[in-house]
Design a protein around this motif. Structure first.
Motif, PDB file in Angstrom:
ATOM      1  N   THR A  63      88.373  21.808  40.364  1.00  0.00           N
ATOM      2  CA  THR A  63      87.032  21.787  40.949  1.00  0.00           C
ATOM      3  C   THR A  63      86.084  22.685  40.173  1.00  0.00           C
ATOM      4  OG1 THR A  63      87.939  21.370  43.144  1.00  0.00           O
ATOM      5  CG2 THR A  63      85.682  22.198  43.036  1.00  0.00           C
ATOM      6  N   ARG A  64      86.544  23.889  39.876  1.00  0.00           N
ATOM      7  CA  ARG A  64      85.714  24.839  39.124  1.00  0.00           C
ATOM      8  C   ARG A  64      85.411  24.311  37.732  1.00  0.00           C
ATOM      9  NH1 ARG A  64      82.797  27.815  36.504  1.00  0.00           N
ATOM     10  NH2 ARG A  64      83.124  30.028  36.084  1.00  0.00           N
ATOM     11  N   MET A  65      86.418  23.757  37.058  1.00  0.00           N
ATOM     12  CA  MET A  65      86.227  23.286  35.691  1.00  0.00           C
ATOM     13  C   MET A  65      85.297  22.079  35.644  1.00  0.00           C
ATOM     14  SD  MET A  65      89.064  21.967  32.922  1.00  0.00           S
ATOM     15  CE  MET A  65      89.351  20.442  33.848  1.00  0.00           C
ATOM     16  N   LEU A  66      85.521  21.096  36.522  1.00  0.00           N
ATOM     17  CA  LEU A  66      84.690  19.902  36.517  1.00  0.00           C
ATOM     18  C   LEU A  66      83.246  20.227  36.914  1.00  0.00           C
ATOM     19  CD1 LEU A  66      87.167  17.320  38.113  1.00  0.00           C
ATOM     20  CD2 LEU A  66      86.504  17.545  35.715  1.00  0.00           C
ATOM     21  N   GLY A  67      83.081  21.204  37.813  1.00  0.00           N
ATOM     22  CA  GLY A  67      81.739  21.611  38.192  1.00  0.00           C
ATOM     23  C   GLY A  67      81.012  22.333  37.069  1.00  0.00           C
ATOM     24  N   SER A  68      81.768  23.034  36.223  1.00  0.00           N
ATOM     25  CA  SER A  68      81.164  23.792  35.131  1.00  0.00           C
ATOM     26  C   SER A  68      80.906  22.942  33.891  1.00  0.00           C
ATOM     27  CB  SER A  68      82.064  24.971  34.736  1.00  0.00           C
ATOM     28  OG  SER A  68      82.211  25.870  35.799  1.00  0.00           O
ATOM     29  N   ALA A  69      81.648  21.849  33.743  1.00  0.00           N
ATOM     30  CA  ALA A  69      81.558  21.049  32.517  1.00  0.00           C
ATOM     31  C   ALA A  69      80.127  20.604  32.192  1.00  0.00           C
ATOM     32  CB  ALA A  69      82.495  19.848  32.611  1.00  0.00           C
ATOM     33  N   PRO A  70      79.355  20.041  33.142  1.00  0.00           N
ATOM     34  CA  PRO A  70      77.980  19.643  32.805  1.00  0.00           C
ATOM     35  C   PRO A  70      77.091  20.830  32.441  1.00  0.00           C
ATOM     36  CG  PRO A  70      78.703  18.598  34.847  1.00  0.00           C
ATOM     37  CD  PRO A  70      79.709  19.656  34.529  1.00  0.00           C
ATOM     38  N   VAL A  71      77.308  21.965  33.113  1.00  0.00           N
ATOM     39  CA  VAL A  71      76.497  23.157  32.839  1.00  0.00           C
ATOM     40  C   VAL A  71      76.766  23.670  31.428  1.00  0.00           C
ATOM     41  CG1 VAL A  71      76.024  25.538  33.548  1.00  0.00           C
ATOM     42  CG2 VAL A  71      76.482  23.795  35.280  1.00  0.00           C
ATOM     43  N   VAL A  72      78.048  23.736  31.067  1.00  0.00           N
ATOM     44  CA  VAL A  72      78.418  24.210  29.732  1.00  0.00           C
ATOM     45  C   VAL A  72      77.936  23.228  28.667  1.00  0.00           C
ATOM     46  CG1 VAL A  72      80.343  24.803  28.222  1.00  0.00           C
ATOM     47  CG2 VAL A  72      80.390  25.494  30.625  1.00  0.00           C
ATOM     48  N   ALA A  73      78.086  21.922  28.937  1.00  0.00           N
ATOM     49  CA  ALA A  73      77.631  20.906  27.979  1.00  0.00           C
ATOM     50  C   ALA A  73      76.128  21.000  27.755  1.00  0.00           C
ATOM     51  CB  ALA A  73      78.013  19.510  28.472  1.00  0.00           C
ATOM     52  N   ASP A  74      75.364  21.166  28.839  1.00  0.00           N
ATOM     53  CA  ASP A  74      73.904  21.304  28.709  1.00  0.00           C
ATOM     54  C   ASP A  74      73.540  22.549  27.907  1.00  0.00           C
ATOM     55  OD1 ASP A  74      73.435  19.000  30.103  1.00  0.00           O
ATOM     56  OD2 ASP A  74      73.041  19.982  32.025  1.00  0.00           O
ATOM     57  N   ALA A  75      74.287  23.634  28.135  1.00  0.00           N
ATOM     58  CA  ALA A  75      74.019  24.878  27.393  1.00  0.00           C
ATOM     59  C   ALA A  75      74.296  24.685  25.905  1.00  0.00           C
ATOM     60  CB  ALA A  75      74.876  26.014  27.948  1.00  0.00           C
ATOM     61  N   ILE A  76      75.368  23.975  25.583  1.00  0.00           N
ATOM     62  CA  ILE A  76      75.688  23.719  24.173  1.00  0.00           C
ATOM     63  C   ILE A  76      74.610  22.859  23.527  1.00  0.00           C
ATOM     64  CG2 ILE A  76      77.318  22.564  22.623  1.00  0.00           C
ATOM     65  CD1 ILE A  76      79.548  23.386  24.555  1.00  0.00           C
ATOM     66  N   ILE A  77      74.194  21.797  24.223  1.00  0.00           N
ATOM     67  CA  ILE A  77      73.140  20.921  23.688  1.00  0.00           C
ATOM     68  C   ILE A  77      71.847  21.695  23.477  1.00  0.00           C
ATOM     69  CG2 ILE A  77      71.671  18.937  24.232  1.00  0.00           C
ATOM     70  CD1 ILE A  77      74.090  17.745  25.717  1.00  0.00           C
ATOM     71  N   ASP A  78      71.514  22.524  24.463  1.00  0.00           N
ATOM     72  CA  ASP A  78      70.280  23.306  24.368  1.00  0.00           C
ATOM     73  C   ASP A  78      70.316  24.245  23.171  1.00  0.00           C
ATOM     74  OD1 ASP A  78      67.738  24.366  25.520  1.00  0.00           O
ATOM     75  OD2 ASP A  78      68.935  26.182  25.736  1.00  0.00           O
ATOM     76  N   GLN A  79      71.461  24.899  22.963  1.00  0.00           N
ATOM     77  CA  GLN A  79      71.554  25.848  21.855  1.00  0.00           C
ATOM     78  C   GLN A  79      71.589  25.147  20.501  1.00  0.00           C
ATOM     79  OE1 GLN A  79      71.245  29.199  22.173  1.00  0.00           O
ATOM     80  NE2 GLN A  79      70.805  28.606  24.280  1.00  0.00           N
ATOM     81  N   LEU A  80      72.255  23.991  20.405  1.00  0.00           N
ATOM     82  CA  LEU A  80      72.302  23.259  19.141  1.00  0.00           C
ATOM     83  C   LEU A  80      70.946  22.686  18.755  1.00  0.00           C
ATOM     84  CD1 LEU A  80      75.714  21.354  19.426  1.00  0.00           C
ATOM     85  CD2 LEU A  80      75.190  23.371  18.039  1.00  0.00           C
ATOM     86  N   SER A  81      70.109  22.424  19.767  1.00  0.00           N
ATOM     87  CA  SER A  81      68.784  21.865  19.483  1.00  0.00           C
ATOM     88  C   SER A  81      67.744  22.940  19.175  1.00  0.00           C
ATOM     89  CB  SER A  81      68.304  21.022  20.673  1.00  0.00           C
ATOM     90  OG  SER A  81      68.135  21.823  21.826  1.00  0.00           O
ATOM     91  N   TRP A 121      78.313  31.248  26.727  1.00  0.00           N
ATOM     92  CA  TRP A 121      79.220  32.031  27.567  1.00  0.00           C
ATOM     93  C   TRP A 121      78.519  32.497  28.837  1.00  0.00           C
ATOM     94  CZ3 TRP A 121      84.208  32.257  27.913  1.00  0.00           C
ATOM     95  CH2 TRP A 121      85.002  31.992  26.800  1.00  0.00           C
ATOM     96  N   ARG A 122      77.225  32.821  28.737  1.00  0.00           N
ATOM     97  CA  ARG A 122      76.476  33.218  29.943  1.00  0.00           C
ATOM     98  C   ARG A 122      76.381  32.058  30.917  1.00  0.00           C
ATOM     99  NH1 ARG A 122      73.214  35.995  26.267  1.00  0.00           N
ATOM    100  NH2 ARG A 122      71.620  34.371  26.292  1.00  0.00           N
ATOM    101  N   ALA A 123      76.288  30.827  30.389  1.00  0.00           N
ATOM    102  CA  ALA A 123      76.271  29.653  31.269  1.00  0.00           C
ATOM    103  C   ALA A 123      77.656  29.405  31.864  1.00  0.00           C
ATOM    104  CB  ALA A 123      75.804  28.426  30.490  1.00  0.00           C
ATOM    105  N   THR A 124      78.711  29.695  31.080  1.00  0.00           N
ATOM    106  CA  THR A 124      80.080  29.509  31.550  1.00  0.00           C
ATOM    107  C   THR A 124      80.440  30.525  32.628  1.00  0.00           C
ATOM    108  OG1 THR A 124      80.686  28.738  29.334  1.00  0.00           O
ATOM    109  CG2 THR A 124      82.490  29.343  30.822  1.00  0.00           C
ATOM    110  N   TRP A 125      80.040  31.773  32.395  1.00  0.00           N
ATOM    111  CA  TRP A 125      80.332  32.847  33.338  1.00  0.00           C
ATOM    112  C   TRP A 125      79.047  33.594  33.706  1.00  0.00           C
ATOM    113  CZ3 TRP A 125      84.181  33.419  36.439  1.00  0.00           C
ATOM    114  CH2 TRP A 125      85.432  32.895  36.105  1.00  0.00           C
ATOM    115  N   PRO A 126      78.190  32.965  34.515  1.00  0.00           N
ATOM    116  CA  PRO A 126      77.021  33.709  34.998  1.00  0.00           C
ATOM    117  C   PRO A 126      77.459  34.848  35.909  1.00  0.00           C
ATOM    118  CG  PRO A 126      77.240  31.624  36.167  1.00  0.00           C
ATOM    119  CD  PRO A 126      78.261  31.601  35.067  1.00  0.00           C
ATOM    120  N   VAL A 127      76.585  35.779  36.133  1.00  0.00           N
ATOM    121  CA  VAL A 127      76.930  36.964  36.921  1.00  0.00           C
ATOM    122  C   VAL A 127      77.429  36.590  38.312  1.00  0.00           C
ATOM    123  CG1 VAL A 127      75.964  39.025  38.022  1.00  0.00           C
ATOM    124  CG2 VAL A 127      75.401  38.504  35.646  1.00  0.00           C
TER     125      VAL A 127
END
Length: 264
Positions: A74-92, A121-127
């Motif tokens: 549950t935690r991993m699947l919920g985080s996957a879109p957030v992490v993917a968006d963060a990667i796309i944002d940073q690569l762009s 990483w901040r998107a993966t592990w927010p405070v």
């Protein structure tokens, strides 16, 4: 099915097989054939991966296993879109930066690569998630101290909570403030003996949780602003907006005509 909830050190496979055999016999199940044996050991609790770092992670490699339950999907699947968006944002970012400047896209520097990885990483592990994990680890430490009867009493109180609370705890969907409410509700539902055990045995885990929580209050990530800094910035922005609005509302001076009426 689990044969042990959590143990330190990990229980040996021979003992686990004996436990499984005893459970099967108690349930009256007759095993006619063993197709395969699964050897499974789920690391629970422990420290998070060093972050930020250039190597990104998700799931078990990112420390997403629930410390109190061993659940992760549950935690991993919920985080996957957030992490993917963060990667796309940073690569762009390099392309967007070059476009805004009207220049050709430049190669990413080492410093920029470090910053991009840190943002992911901040998107993966927010405070908020770090605080949540600290509470879950406190729960794990609590379970490690309970004997069989105390564990049964604990879960009797646990499953007497609302579905929102106990299901939210297991699926890691409760925020930290909701987890505080969960803990208080659990304490109120428990028997007097269980409350005494929670108070007596939970102190070490509580101290560990507070030590983990402290950096999240003072600024876990260097780039993060403190609460005071955020309030100051908010007040400054509000004052500037009020000043601009006042200037726009004030009537502009209109030219005054002097002299007699031309038609007089």
């Amino acid at each position: 099915s689990k044969n042990t909830l959590v143990a330190r050190p990990a229980m040996g496979f021979d003992e686990l097989k004996e436990r499984l055999k005893a459970r099967i016999e108690w349930l009256g199940i007759k095993v006619t054939k063993v197709e395969d044996e699964e050897y499974c050991l789920i690391p629970m609790g422990g420290v998070l991966p060093q972050h930020p770092q250039r190597v990104l992670g998700i799931g078990g490699t990112a420390g997403m296993v629930h410390p109190s339950t061993g659940f992760m999907m549950t935690r991993m699947l919920g985080s996957a879109p957030v992490v993917a968006d963060a990667i796309i944002d940073q690569l762009s970012r390099p392309t967007d930066k070059a476009t805004d400047a009207g220049a050709a896209r430049q190669l990413v520097t080492e410093q920029e690569a470090e910053e991009m990885a840190a943002a992911v990483w901040r998107a993966t592990w927010p405070v908020e998630r770090i605080r949540q994990r600290a509470f879950f680890s406190f729960g794990m430490e609590m379970l490690l101290t309970l004997n069989l009867q105390q564990t049964r009493d604990f879960f009797a109180a646990f499953f007497s909570l609302s579905d929102f609370q106990w299901q939210g705890f297991l699926s890691a969907r409760l925020s930290f403030t909701q987890l505080i409410s969960f803990g208080l509700s659990l304490f109120s539902k428990a028997t007097s003996a269980t409350r005494t055990n929670l108070l007596r045995l939970g102190i070490p885990g509580l101290v560990q949780m507070l030590l983990v929580l402290l950096p999240t209050v003072t600024g876990y990530y260097k780039e993060d602003k403190t609460v005071m800094d955020k309030k100051f910035a908010h007040d400054q922005a509000a004052a500037a907006a009020a000043k601009t609005a006042k200037q726009q509302e004030s009537p502009s001076a209109s030219p005054v005509s002097q002299g007699g009426n031309p038609g007089a």
